[in-house]
Write a protein that holds these residues in place. Structure first.
Motif, PDB file in Angstrom:
ATOM      1  N   ILE A 188       0.800  -1.221   0.000  1.00  0.00           N
ATOM      2  CA  ILE A 188       0.000   0.000   0.000  1.00  0.00           C
ATOM      3  C   ILE A 188       0.838   1.279   0.000  1.00  0.00           C
ATOM      4  O   ILE A 188       0.560   2.202  -0.767  1.00  0.00           O
ATOM      5  CB  ILE A 188      -1.027  -0.002   1.166  1.00  0.00           C
ATOM      6  N   THR A 189       1.862   1.356   0.837  1.00  0.00           N
ATOM      7  CA  THR A 189       2.617   2.606   0.941  1.00  0.00           C
ATOM      8  C   THR A 189       3.323   2.961  -0.359  1.00  0.00           C
ATOM      9  O   THR A 189       3.148   4.087  -0.859  1.00  0.00           O
ATOM     10  CB  THR A 189       3.607   2.546   2.118  1.00  0.00           C
ATOM     11  N   PRO A 190       4.102   2.063  -0.955  1.00  0.00           N
ATOM     12  CA  PRO A 190       4.711   2.439  -2.234  1.00  0.00           C
ATOM     13  C   PRO A 190       3.677   2.684  -3.335  1.00  0.00           C
ATOM     14  O   PRO A 190       3.893   3.515  -4.221  1.00  0.00           O
ATOM     15  CB  PRO A 190       5.611   1.261  -2.598  1.00  0.00           C
ATOM     16  N   SER A 191       2.547   1.996  -3.267  1.00  0.00           N
ATOM     17  CA  SER A 191       1.480   2.226  -4.251  1.00  0.00           C
ATOM     18  C   SER A 191       0.956   3.651  -4.159  1.00  0.00           C
ATOM     19  O   SER A 191       0.754   4.319  -5.181  1.00  0.00           O
ATOM     20  CB  SER A 191       0.334   1.239  -4.035  1.00  0.00           C
ATOM     21  N   LEU A 192       0.741   4.118  -2.931  1.00  0.00           N
ATOM     22  CA  LEU A 192       0.264   5.495  -2.736  1.00  0.00           C
ATOM     23  C   LEU A 192       1.295   6.505  -3.231  1.00  0.00           C
ATOM     24  O   LEU A 192       0.943   7.485  -3.890  1.00  0.00           O
ATOM     25  CB  LEU A 192      -0.067   5.741  -1.270  1.00  0.00           C
ATOM     26  N   PHE A 193       2.568   6.254  -2.916  1.00  0.00           N
ATOM     27  CA  PHE A 193       3.613   7.159  -3.379  1.00  0.00           C
ATOM     28  C   PHE A 193       3.714   7.158  -4.901  1.00  0.00           C
ATOM     29  O   PHE A 193       3.966   8.202  -5.514  1.00  0.00           O
ATOM     30  CB  PHE A 193       4.962   6.806  -2.754  1.00  0.00           C
ATOM     31  N   ALA A 194       3.513   6.016  -5.523  1.00  0.00           N
ATOM     32  CA  ALA A 194       3.548   5.934  -6.989  1.00  0.00           C
ATOM     33  C   ALA A 194       2.443   6.786  -7.598  1.00  0.00           C
ATOM     34  O   ALA A 194       2.677   7.543  -8.554  1.00  0.00           O
ATOM     35  CB  ALA A 194       3.421   4.485  -7.446  1.00  0.00           C
ATOM     36  N   VAL A 195       1.248   6.682  -7.057  1.00  0.00           N
ATOM     37  CA  VAL A 195       0.114   7.456  -7.571  1.00  0.00           C
ATOM     38  C   VAL A 195       0.334   8.949  -7.337  1.00  0.00           C
ATOM     39  O   VAL A 195       0.096   9.781  -8.230  1.00  0.00           O
ATOM     40  CB  VAL A 195      -1.204   6.966  -6.937  1.00  0.00           C
ATOM     41  N   LEU A 196       0.820   9.305  -6.154  1.00  0.00           N
ATOM     42  CA  LEU A 196       1.065  10.720  -5.851  1.00  0.00           C
ATOM     43  C   LEU A 196       2.170  11.295  -6.734  1.00  0.00           C
ATOM     44  O   LEU A 196       2.029  12.407  -7.261  1.00  0.00           O
ATOM     45  CB  LEU A 196       1.429  10.887  -4.375  1.00  0.00           C
ATOM     46  N   ALA A 197       3.258  10.557  -6.897  1.00  0.00           N
ATOM     47  CA  ALA A 197       4.357  11.038  -7.738  1.00  0.00           C
ATOM     48  C   ALA A 197       3.915  11.152  -9.189  1.00  0.00           C
ATOM     49  O   ALA A 197       4.263  12.120  -9.886  1.00  0.00           O
ATOM     50  CB  ALA A 197       5.565  10.108  -7.615  1.00  0.00           C
ATOM     51  N   GLY A 198       3.129  10.187  -9.661  1.00  0.00           N
ATOM     52  CA  GLY A 198       2.614  10.252 -11.026  1.00  0.00           C
ATOM     53  C   GLY A 198       1.698  11.448 -11.224  1.00  0.00           C
ATOM     54  O   GLY A 198       1.775  12.151 -12.238  1.00  0.00           O
ATOM     55  N   GLY A 199       0.829  11.681 -10.265  1.00  0.00           N
ATOM     56  CA  GLY A 199      -0.062  12.843 -10.334  1.00  0.00           C
ATOM     57  C   GLY A 199       0.704  14.153 -10.323  1.00  0.00           C
ATOM     58  O   GLY A 199       0.405  15.076 -11.091  1.00  0.00           O
ATOM     59  N   ALA A 200       1.707  14.233  -9.451  1.00  0.00           N
ATOM     60  CA  ALA A 200       2.535  15.439  -9.398  1.00  0.00           C
ATOM     61  C   ALA A 200       3.279  15.639 -10.714  1.00  0.00           C
ATOM     62  O   ALA A 200       3.407  16.765 -11.202  1.00  0.00           O
ATOM     63  CB  ALA A 200       3.520  15.347  -8.232  1.00  0.00           C
ATOM     64  N   SER A 201       3.741  14.544 -11.290  1.00  0.00           N
ATOM     65  CA  SER A 201       4.450  14.623 -12.562  1.00  0.00           C
ATOM     66  C   SER A 201       3.555  15.214 -13.650  1.00  0.00           C
ATOM     67  O   SER A 201       3.961  16.126 -14.376  1.00  0.00           O
ATOM     68  CB  SER A 201       4.942  13.234 -12.967  1.00  0.00           C
ATOM     69  N   PHE A 202       2.339  14.709 -13.755  1.00  0.00           N
ATOM     70  CA  PHE A 202       1.398  15.241 -14.754  1.00  0.00           C
ATOM     71  C   PHE A 202       1.042  16.697 -14.469  1.00  0.00           C
ATOM     72  O   PHE A 202       0.911  17.510 -15.387  1.00  0.00           O
ATOM     73  CB  PHE A 202       0.122  14.402 -14.810  1.00  0.00           C
ATOM     74  N   TYR A 203       0.895  17.036 -13.201  1.00  0.00           N
ATOM     75  CA  TYR A 203       0.558  18.413 -12.839  1.00  0.00           C
ATOM     76  C   TYR A 203       1.655  19.377 -13.297  1.00  0.00           C
ATOM     77  O   TYR A 203       1.380  20.386 -13.945  1.00  0.00           O
ATOM     78  CB  TYR A 203       0.329  18.520 -11.337  1.00  0.00           C
ATOM     79  N   PHE A 204       2.903  19.050 -12.957  1.00  0.00           N
ATOM     80  CA  PHE A 204       3.994  19.936 -13.342  1.00  0.00           C
ATOM     81  C   PHE A 204       4.229  19.938 -14.850  1.00  0.00           C
ATOM     82  O   PHE A 204       4.612  20.968 -15.412  1.00  0.00           O
ATOM     83  CB  PHE A 204       5.265  19.599 -12.559  1.00  0.00           C
ATOM     84  N   LEU A 205       3.978  18.814 -15.500  1.00  0.00           N
ATOM     85  CA  LEU A 205       4.044  18.805 -16.962  1.00  0.00           C
ATOM     86  C   LEU A 205       3.009  19.770 -17.534  1.00  0.00           C
ATOM     87  O   LEU A 205       3.305  20.540 -18.448  1.00  0.00           O
ATOM     88  CB  LEU A 205       3.819  17.392 -17.511  1.00  0.00           C
TER      89      LEU A 205
END
Length: 104
Positions: free
Chosen positions: A29-46
């Motif tokens: 669960i923890t790395p899964s949440l970080f993966a989703v958050l990092a992916g979302g942040a990546s798209f946001y900054f893109l």
């Protein structure tokens, strides 16, 4: 600021891939949440970088950072093979990123 946002987006993409690997197919669960958050942040900054940069340049650089960074992380943290051919082709990706930056 667009270039800063794009750099952050690229590192977010690399982080998302790192945590995705650590999540073991979303079983942890923890790395899964970080993966989703990092992916979302990546798209946001893109998306922020796209206000001022052309889509072709921004997307090419974003995927290049993500690709080269993920391969390097795999070599450093996941014991993926470090070969001359892999390093050569990573250098081609990095050269492409630099070239896109120079012509835009």
């Amino acid at each position: 600021m667009a270039w800063v946002f794009l750099l952050i987006a690229g590192f977010g993409e690399v982080s998302a891939m790192f945590f995705l690997k650590m999540s073991n197919g979303f079983k942890k669960i923890t790395p899964s949440l970080f993966a989703v958050l990092a992916g979302g942040a990546s798209f946001y900054f893109l998306s922020l970088s796209l206000r001022d940069l052309s889509i072709g340049t921004a997307y090419g650089i974003w995927t290049g950072i993500g690709s080269a960074g993920t391969v390097l992380l795999g070599m450093l943290f996941f014991k993926e093979p470090v070969t001359q051919k892999r390093l050569l082709f990573i250098s081609f990706i990095i050269s492409g990123i630099i070239g896109l930056k120079m012509v835009s």
